[in-house]
Design a protein around this motif. Structure first.
Motif, PDB file in Angstrom:
ATOM      1  N   ALA A 105       0.832  -1.204   0.000  1.00 16.50           N
ATOM      2  CA  ALA A 105       0.000   0.000   0.000  1.00 16.50           C
ATOM      3  C   ALA A 105       0.867   1.254   0.000  1.00 16.50           C
ATOM      4  N   TYR A 106       1.919   1.249   0.790  1.00 17.77           N
ATOM      5  CA  TYR A 106       2.839   2.390   0.874  1.00 17.77           C
ATOM      6  C   TYR A 106       3.491   2.648  -0.481  1.00 17.77           C
ATOM      7  N   VAL A 107       3.949   1.581  -1.131  1.00 17.67           N
ATOM      8  CA  VAL A 107       4.601   1.705  -2.439  1.00 17.67           C
ATOM      9  C   VAL A 107       3.607   2.188  -3.492  1.00 17.67           C
ATOM     10  N   ARG A 108       2.393   1.665  -3.454  1.00 18.41           N
ATOM     11  CA  ARG A 108       1.383   2.082  -4.431  1.00 18.41           C
ATOM     12  C   ARG A 108       1.051   3.567  -4.283  1.00 18.41           C
ATOM     13  N   ILE A 109       0.918   4.030  -3.064  1.00 17.83           N
ATOM     14  CA  ILE A 109       0.622   5.451  -2.846  1.00 17.83           C
ATOM     15  C   ILE A 109       1.784   6.307  -3.341  1.00 17.83           C
ATOM     16  N   ALA A 110       3.014   5.855  -3.078  1.00 19.88           N
ATOM     17  CA  ALA A 110       4.189   6.604  -3.552  1.00 19.88           C
ATOM     18  C   ALA A 110       4.222   6.652  -5.083  1.00 19.88           C
ATOM     19  N   GLY A 111       3.881   5.542  -5.729  1.00 20.03           N
ATOM     20  CA  GLY A 111       3.859   5.511  -7.183  1.00 20.03           C
ATOM     21  C   GLY A 111       2.805   6.424  -7.770  1.00 20.03           C
ATOM     22  N   ALA A 112       1.617   6.434  -7.151  1.00 20.29           N
ATOM     23  CA  ALA A 112       0.547   7.309  -7.619  1.00 20.29           C
ATOM     24  C   ALA A 112       0.924   8.781  -7.441  1.00 20.29           C
ATOM     25  N   MET A 113       1.531   9.114  -6.302  1.00 18.28           N
ATOM     26  CA  MET A 113       1.958  10.495  -6.071  1.00 18.28           C
ATOM     27  C   MET A 113       2.988  10.927  -7.104  1.00 18.28           C
ATOM     28  N   ALA A 114       3.929  10.039  -7.419  1.00 17.70           N
ATOM     29  CA  ALA A 114       4.941  10.368  -8.427  1.00 17.70           C
ATOM     30  C   ALA A 114       4.281  10.602  -9.785  1.00 17.70           C
ATOM     31  N   GLY A 115       3.321   9.755 -10.133  1.00 20.32           N
ATOM     32  CA  GLY A 115       2.622   9.925 -11.396  1.00 20.32           C
ATOM     33  C   GLY A 115       1.911  11.265 -11.477  1.00 20.32           C
ATOM     34  N   GLY A 116       1.260  11.664 -10.395  1.00 19.45           N
ATOM     35  CA  GLY A 116       0.565  12.937 -10.377  1.00 19.45           C
ATOM     36  C   GLY A 116       1.517  14.125 -10.440  1.00 19.45           C
ATOM     37  N   LEU A 117       2.667  14.016  -9.750  1.00 19.29           N
ATOM     38  CA  LEU A 117       3.634  15.113  -9.750  1.00 19.29           C
ATOM     39  C   LEU A 117       4.233  15.341 -11.136  1.00 19.29           C
ATOM     40  N   PHE A 118       4.338  14.274 -11.925  1.00 19.13           N
ATOM     41  CA  PHE A 118       4.843  14.415 -13.290  1.00 19.13           C
ATOM     42  C   PHE A 118       3.731  14.766 -14.271  1.00 19.13           C
ATOM     43  N   ALA A 119       2.527  14.255 -14.041  1.00 21.00           N
ATOM     44  CA  ALA A 119       1.455  14.374 -15.030  1.00 21.00           C
ATOM     45  C   ALA A 119       1.080  15.821 -15.326  1.00 21.00           C
ATOM     46  N   PHE A 120       0.814  16.604 -14.290  1.00 21.53           N
ATOM     47  CA  PHE A 120       0.305  17.954 -14.540  1.00 21.53           C
ATOM     48  C   PHE A 120       1.316  18.847 -15.264  1.00 21.53           C
TER      49      PHE A 120
END
Length: 286
Positions: A105-120
């Motif tokens: 769960a911790y890794v998945r949240i970190a991955g999603a946050m990274a995706g959002g930080l790059f996406a916008f």
């Protein structure tokens, strides 16, 4: 050591804030959840691209077209991304229900946050290059002079909590309780998109985000790289969805059984009780 320090400083100033700490989670437990991180990262990029473009780049002047584009985006992001959570609230619920470990769960949240930080930032450049309408995001503006500030924050909190609760109930039943046979995926995923779009229209107080990652990464992007410093942001976009996800998980365990954060609940499951009752043959009085 100085060379490493210089490299770290360069990466820190030229990359989204927090990205180095996010990438470090890939190596937890000898990289056991590397694929989960990649799925979340790619899935989030796809989700932002496909769903945020609806109503901006596609269907800007047509609500039906925007809804169809959004539904297509939800399906495409999930299918191409390999079924990621792309939402820390969903990930918390999966952990609460025993569907993933704490570390995953911790890794998945970190991955999603990274995706959002790059996406916008990526899609801002995309829209600028091609002359498209800039993408928007969930936001909640506070006026310090507003006498009803606490009331508005509370309303936004309950809006995010309620929307997340209902979103997860839709996810549970569309994925685990209903069976559409051979075409299950291709039916349940568009229905999930309809549920998301409906909740966006019904709970507009704070965007809505219904997703802590979206609330915070959009705030970082829109403030030129700074994480929000006000506690209200985290109360609305993290505490609200997390409370909603926790309540939804608890309600689902009461209905379907299972464990809640590794423990059984003292009542339920309602589903098994209903099945048992329906299996009892009716008796006739002589």
């Amino acid at each position: 050591m100085q060379l490493l320090q210089n490299a770290f400083n360069i990466l820190s100033t030229r990359s989204p804030p927090g990205i180095i700490l996010s990438l470090a989670t890939v190596f937890l437990q000898n990289g056991e959840f590397k694929s989960a991180y990649i799925h979340e990262f790619i899935g989030t990029l796809l989700m932002v691209f496909f769903t945020f473009s609806a109503g901006k780049w596609i269907g800007e002047n047509s609500l039906p077209v925007a809804w169809i584009a959004h539904a297509f985006g939800v399906v495409a992001a999930d299918y191409i991304g390999g079924g990621p959570h792309v939402n820390p609230g969903v990930t918390l619920s999966m952990f609460a229900l025993g569907k993933c470990s704490y570390t995953e769960a911790y890794v998945r949240i970190a991955g999603a946050m990274a995706g959002g930080l790059f996406a916008f930032p990526i899609f801002r450049g995309f829209s600028s290059t091609f002359g498209l309408t800039p993408l928007g995001g969930p936001g909640f503006l506070l006026d310090e002079d507003d006498e009803d500030i606490h009331l508005k924050v509370s309303a936004a909190f309950f809006s995010e909590m309620s929307a997340t609760f209902l979103l997860l109930m839709a996810i549970y039943f569309l994925n685990w309780e209903l069976n559409f046979g051979k075409y299950h995926y291709w039916i349940k995923q568009p229905l999930t998109a309809v549920a998301i779009r409906y909740l966006i229209e019904v709970f507009p107080s704070a965007g809505p985000a219904m997703n802590p990652m979206l609330g915070t990464t959009w705030a970082v992007f829109s403030s030129d790289g700074n994480y929000p410093s006000d506690a209200e942001h985290y109360w609305i976009y993290w505490a609200g969805p997390f409370v909603g996800a926790t309540l939804a998980s608890f309600v689902y365990v009461i209905y379907a059984g299972g464990t809640f954060f590794g423990a059984t609940v003292p009542f339920g499951p309602i589903k098994d009780s209903a099945k048992a009752s329906s299996a009892i043959p009716a008796t006739s009085e002589e």
